[in-house]
Scaffold this active site. Structure first.
Site, PDB file in Angstrom:
ATOM      1  N   GLY A 349       0.557  -1.623  -0.502  1.00  0.00           N
ATOM      2  CA  GLY A 349      -0.258   0.006  -0.246  1.00  0.00           C
ATOM      3  C   GLY A 349       0.839   1.339   0.044  1.00  0.00           C
ATOM      4  O   GLY A 349       1.624   1.458  -0.385  1.00  0.00           O
ATOM      5  N   ASP A 467      -0.710  12.554  12.486  1.00  0.00           N
ATOM      6  CA  ASP A 467      -1.401  11.779  12.146  1.00  0.00           C
ATOM      7  C   ASP A 467      -1.826   9.758  12.182  1.00  0.00           C
ATOM      8  O   ASP A 467      -2.210   8.712  12.186  1.00  0.00           O
ATOM      9  CB  ASP A 467      -0.488  11.338  10.885  1.00  0.00           C
TER      10      ASP A 467
END
Length: 654
Positions: A349, A467
């Site tokens: 990914g 994040d």
């Protein structure tokens, strides 16, 4: 007679211009040299000497806007119905590195020709975190996107999308075009070659179509078609033009020609009649080599020798400062072999600023995850090495461990523990193959909280992750939760104040005070953790564009259900009612406490862990007073002291 003569001379003047004004709202710009006064440019946008309109250059994190200077009427004043319109334009995306575009461009209709406050990078210079998704903004765009952003659910890094007041496309398709025989052909937006695009809106059918082609001929069939009524989106008058941006990766975005028509069909362009794109350095070198004739062999020999000397000099050389970096330094060849040459089949990914590959260390057979991205600046690389040295020493069972790193010239590779079960978002959003049980979800939440407590208070420095989201929570072989991806993390000495920085993170997880102060704090991490809590319980993202209006913002929907006494209605229906109601109320209540608009009303991580372990009872959650002083809120004040029997909840709508 004098008036007629004046009108006649004026029409002759128009006919000799490079653009032809066929009617009030018709434009035809074959290059932009002679229409400089009719274009409003800002950011990095400029018109070059040969008439090319460049929206960006090869600088990082910039944006560029180019709009027709005057507003154009888009609606019938009597009926309020939007007019039909049509546009054709030829563009080219020339990336600094082959096949790595950043980030693309968009044909845009807007109430502003400057788009103040817009962000570069993934926002394409159109929106920012505050206005994205606001239906009062009135912005329509067709994006030609060359960077895949998971936050906006992009389908790939080479697509066309239709966007309304948002960076999340209403519909998107891979870039392609139809041949005359109706066969579909893929089209690389970052090829560096001119591409012609047509956008046609039919207000009678309420239908918008987009076509692409590398030639001068308009295809019969559109690559994208969407049923949509733009009457409520467009104002009576709008600006028309283009927006573009770059990020860590850069591209020069050119527009070679542009035509536009209201209630008519825009004129297509003959590619050969448009300004030429700048020749690449490689092409110039080739021309020189061919022209020297007999000296070609000598020049080639010198070039090859220089290349080999430089390759030997740069290949895996270790500078003195690199010896100070804590984690193991792998050789580039070792990681290349581990990932089988960074094959696409090994791609796991995309992480922060790069692709992530699965690998196996050749000598010991240990599975690893390798993040690969470019980092051009030597000074920037040295600064980043300091963070590698610090973060590489983080050791906690609920953090993804950084095993080591490698670099080859401008390419940086980070090596992490391999997490066989991937990221948490794949188990709670959309239609996952495996539905996590309630016990697993509760355990994962506690795991992440434990890891965050270590970062905020238990390590030698304060680490602010910046994040936190489901996509950055990785699951090991036993489905234990581990917080990963420290690409945006900041480290501070205990007791020091974070300096003002750029607002970074993911839409839906950003604490509201960040847009005002720009200062990340442990409290802003807690806000993101609150969003994570709610999405794990509800099985939904913090912002759900496809939901009903009252369910669009997850925290607002949960709060409304809490006030109405139907809080358990928000629990993920895929659990089929198989969950612990007491634990569900605990997590939902805690999620709301962490999602408070006022930083001082959020608990610290040490108190959150105690709540989750059942060591401390949660205070009652009550609606906040109508007036509060949010500006003077202390981001690190713990309002969850045991002596308090209630806590105010300040929703973002306050």
């Amino acid at each position: 007679m004098s008036q007629k003569l004046t009108l006649f001379l004026f029409l002759i003047f128009l006919a000799n211009q490079n653009h032809v004004l066929t009617q009030l709202d018709d434009l035809y710009f074959q290059g932009f040299n002679h229409v400089r006064n009719n274009m409003s440019l800002n950011g990095a946008a400029e018109i070059e000497k040969n008439g090319l309109l460049s929206l960006t250059n090869n600088s990082k994190s910039i944006l560029g806007h180019a709009f027709y200077s005057h507003q154009i009427k888009f609606k019938n004043s009597t009926s309020g119905k939007a007019f039909s319109f049509s546009t054709a334009f030829v563009f080219a995306v020339v990336p600094k590195y082959p096949n790595l575009g950043g980030h693309g461009l968009a044909f845009t209709l807007s109430t502003s020709n400057e788009l103040p406050g817009a962000f570069p990078r993934k926002y394409l210079g159109l929106l920012n975190t505050t206005v994205a998704g606001s239906f009062s903004y009135h912005i329509f765009s067709v994006e030609f996107d060359t960077h895949k952003d998971y936050d906006f659910f992009d389908i790939n890094d080479n697509h066309v999308g239709v966007n309304i007041n948002s960076m999340i496309s209403n519909k998107s398709v891979p870039a392609a075009y139809f041949l005359l025989n109706s066969e579909k052909e893929e089209l690389d937006l970052t090829s560096g070659n001119p591409i012609q695009a047509w956008v046609d809106y039919d207000s009678v059918k309420n239908q918008l179509e987009v076509r692409l082609s590398p030639s001068s001929t308009k295809p019969i069939y559109p690559i994208l078609s969407i049923d949509i009524d733009l009457s409520s989106i467009l104002n009576d008058s709008m600006y028309v033009g283009f927006s573009s941006s770059t990020g860590m990766l850069t591209s020069t975005h050119y527009v070679l020609g542009w035509s536009f028509s209201v209630n008519g069909e825009a004129k297509s362009f003959s590619m050969s009649s448009l300004p030429s794109l700048p020749e690449t350095k490689d092409l110039l070198v080739l021309v020189v080599c061919v022209s020297v004739g007999s000296t070609f062999v000598i020049i080639l020999g010198i070039a090859v020798s220089f290349y080999l000397v430089r390759k030997i000099k740069d290949a895996d050389m270790i500078e003195g400062w690199e010896l100070q970096v804590g984690p193991r330094r792998f050789s580039y060849q070792e990681l290349r072999e581990a990932t089988r040459g960074f094959r696409e089949k090994e791609l796991l990914g995309f992480g922060g600023f790069g692709k992530v590959y699965k690998g196996t260390l050749p000598n010991c057979g240990t599975p690893i995850a390798v993040k690969r991205f470019c980092h051009e600046s030597k000074q920037g690389l040295r600064e980043f090495s300091t963070e590698i040295a610090s973060i590489g020493r983080l050791r906690h069972k609920n953090l993804v461990r950084l095993l080591g790193w490698s670099r080859l010239r401008g390419e940086l590779l980070l090596v992490y523990d391999f997490m066989p079960n991937g990221s948490l978002d794949k188990y709670i959003f959309e239609e996952p193959k495996t539905i996590l049980k309630w016990e697993q979800r509760f355990k994962i939440v506690k795991d992440v909280a434990s890891g965050l407590l270590y970062l905020h208070e238990e390590w030698e420095q304060t680490v602010i992750h910046r994040d936190i989201k489901a996509g950055n929570v990785l699951l090991d072989s036993e489905l234990n939760g581990r917080l990963g991806d420290f690409g945006l993390a900041k480290l501070y000495e205990r007791g020091s104040n974070p300096i003002t920085t750029k607002v970074v993170g993911t839409l839906g997880y950003l604490a509201p005070e960040l847009t005002k102060t720009g200062k990340p704090t442990t409290s802003s991490d807690v806000f993101a953790f609150g969003a994570l809590l709610l999405e794990v319980i509800c099985g939904r993202r913090p912002i759900e564009p496809k939901a009903l209006p009252e369910e669009l913002i997850l925290v607002d929907w949960v709060w409304d259900k809490w006030k109405s006494g139907a809080i358990l209605d928000v629990v993920d229906p895929r659990l089929n009612g198989e969950f612990d109601e007491t634990e569900a109320v605990l997590l939902l209540k805690l999620g709301l406490m962490c999602s408070n608009y006022v930083p001082r009303a959020r608990p610290l991580m040490r108190k959150i862990v105690r709540y989750l372990e059942g060591e401390v009872a949660l205070p009652e959650l009550v609606a906040a007073p109508d007036v509060y002083d949010g500006e003077n809120a202390d981001a690190n004040t713990d309002s969850g002291d045991e002596c308090k029997d209630h806590m105010y909840f300040y929703p973002q709508s306050t």
